[in-house]
Design a protein around this motif. Sequence first.
Motif, PDB file in Angstrom:
ATOM      1  N   ALA A  29     112.680   1.333 -28.400  1.00 26.74           N
ATOM      2  CA  ALA A  29     112.264   2.729 -28.294  1.00 26.74           C
ATOM      3  C   ALA A  29     111.383   2.931 -27.060  1.00 26.74           C
ATOM      4  CB  ALA A  29     111.521   3.159 -29.551  1.00 26.74           C
ATOM      5  N   GLY A  30     110.511   1.990 -26.796  1.00 26.98           N
ATOM      6  CA  GLY A  30     109.662   2.072 -25.607  1.00 26.98           C
ATOM      7  C   GLY A  30     110.466   2.024 -24.325  1.00 26.98           C
ATOM      8  N   LEU A  31     111.457   1.159 -24.275  1.00 25.33           N
ATOM      9  CA  LEU A  31     112.310   1.071 -23.082  1.00 25.33           C
ATOM     10  C   LEU A  31     113.133   2.336 -22.899  1.00 25.33           C
ATOM     11  CD1 LEU A  31     113.531  -2.614 -23.260  1.00 25.33           C
ATOM     12  CD2 LEU A  31     112.000  -1.616 -21.562  1.00 25.33           C
ATOM     13  N   ASN A  32     113.660   2.880 -23.979  1.00 24.24           N
ATOM     14  CA  ASN A  32     114.440   4.115 -23.871  1.00 24.24           C
ATOM     15  C   ASN A  32     113.586   5.271 -23.401  1.00 24.24           C
ATOM     16  OD1 ASN A  32     116.866   2.979 -24.607  1.00 24.24           O
ATOM     17  ND2 ASN A  32     116.593   3.441 -26.776  1.00 24.24           N
ATOM     18  N   ALA A  33     112.361   5.340 -23.873  1.00 16.52           N
ATOM     19  CA  ALA A  33     111.475   6.438 -23.479  1.00 16.52           C
ATOM     20  C   ALA A  33     111.069   6.315 -22.013  1.00 16.52           C
ATOM     21  CB  ALA A  33     110.236   6.457 -24.366  1.00 16.52           C
ATOM     22  N   SER A  34     110.883   5.093 -21.546  1.00 14.80           N
ATOM     23  CA  SER A  34     110.449   4.911 -20.160  1.00 14.80           C
ATOM     24  C   SER A  34     111.586   5.057 -19.164  1.00 14.80           C
ATOM     25  CB  SER A  34     109.802   3.542 -19.986  1.00 14.80           C
ATOM     26  OG  SER A  34     110.773   2.520 -20.127  1.00 14.80           O
ATOM     27  N   SER A  35     112.813   4.908 -19.622  1.00 14.45           N
ATOM     28  CA  SER A  35     113.944   4.981 -18.694  1.00 14.45           C
ATOM     29  C   SER A  35     114.662   6.321 -18.749  1.00 14.45           C
ATOM     30  CB  SER A  35     114.936   3.856 -18.985  1.00 14.45           C
ATOM     31  OG  SER A  35     115.525   4.044 -20.250  1.00 14.45           O
ATOM     32  N   SER A  36     113.987   7.361 -19.246  1.00 13.83           N
ATOM     33  CA  SER A  36     114.629   8.671 -19.288  1.00 13.83           C
ATOM     34  C   SER A  36     114.856   9.152 -17.859  1.00 13.83           C
ATOM     35  CB  SER A  36     113.781   9.671 -20.065  1.00 13.83           C
ATOM     36  OG  SER A  36     112.556   9.864 -19.406  1.00 13.83           O
ATOM     37  N   GLY A  66     110.687  -1.255 -31.905  1.00 13.11           N
ATOM     38  CA  GLY A  66     109.605  -0.657 -31.126  1.00 13.11           C
ATOM     39  C   GLY A  66     109.786  -0.884 -29.639  1.00 13.11           C
ATOM     40  N   ALA A  67     110.192  -2.100 -29.272  1.00  9.43           N
ATOM     41  CA  ALA A  67     110.427  -2.406 -27.856  1.00  9.43           C
ATOM     42  C   ALA A  67     111.600  -1.586 -27.308  1.00  9.43           C
ATOM     43  CB  ALA A  67     110.691  -3.893 -27.678  1.00  9.43           C
TER      44      ALA A  67
END
Length: 96
Positions: free
Chosen positions: A28-35, A25-26
Amino acid sequence: MPEPIRMSRRAWVATWAVLCAAGLGAAAGLNASSSPDPQTEMPVSAECAERIADLETQLAKTKQEGNDAVLGFSRVQVGAENDCRDELREHFRGDQ
């Protein structure tokens, strides 16, 4: 010396499952925020726009004749900053 706390195998498996889910979950959250931010298009010079339009016309003609490719060259002059190379690559990147 105090005796260590004993855990059953089920407790260990449950603990690892929770930790793995939290890690996924962490991540996925980091990947989504660093697009990457969408790049703004740089203005194309009139000469490059004319060259791109010319190549588009040639490509349309060759497609009508049954071919599907055009060989285009950027006009490079010694010492010239504007050779349209980057603009040609950017414009025709999807047509590879």
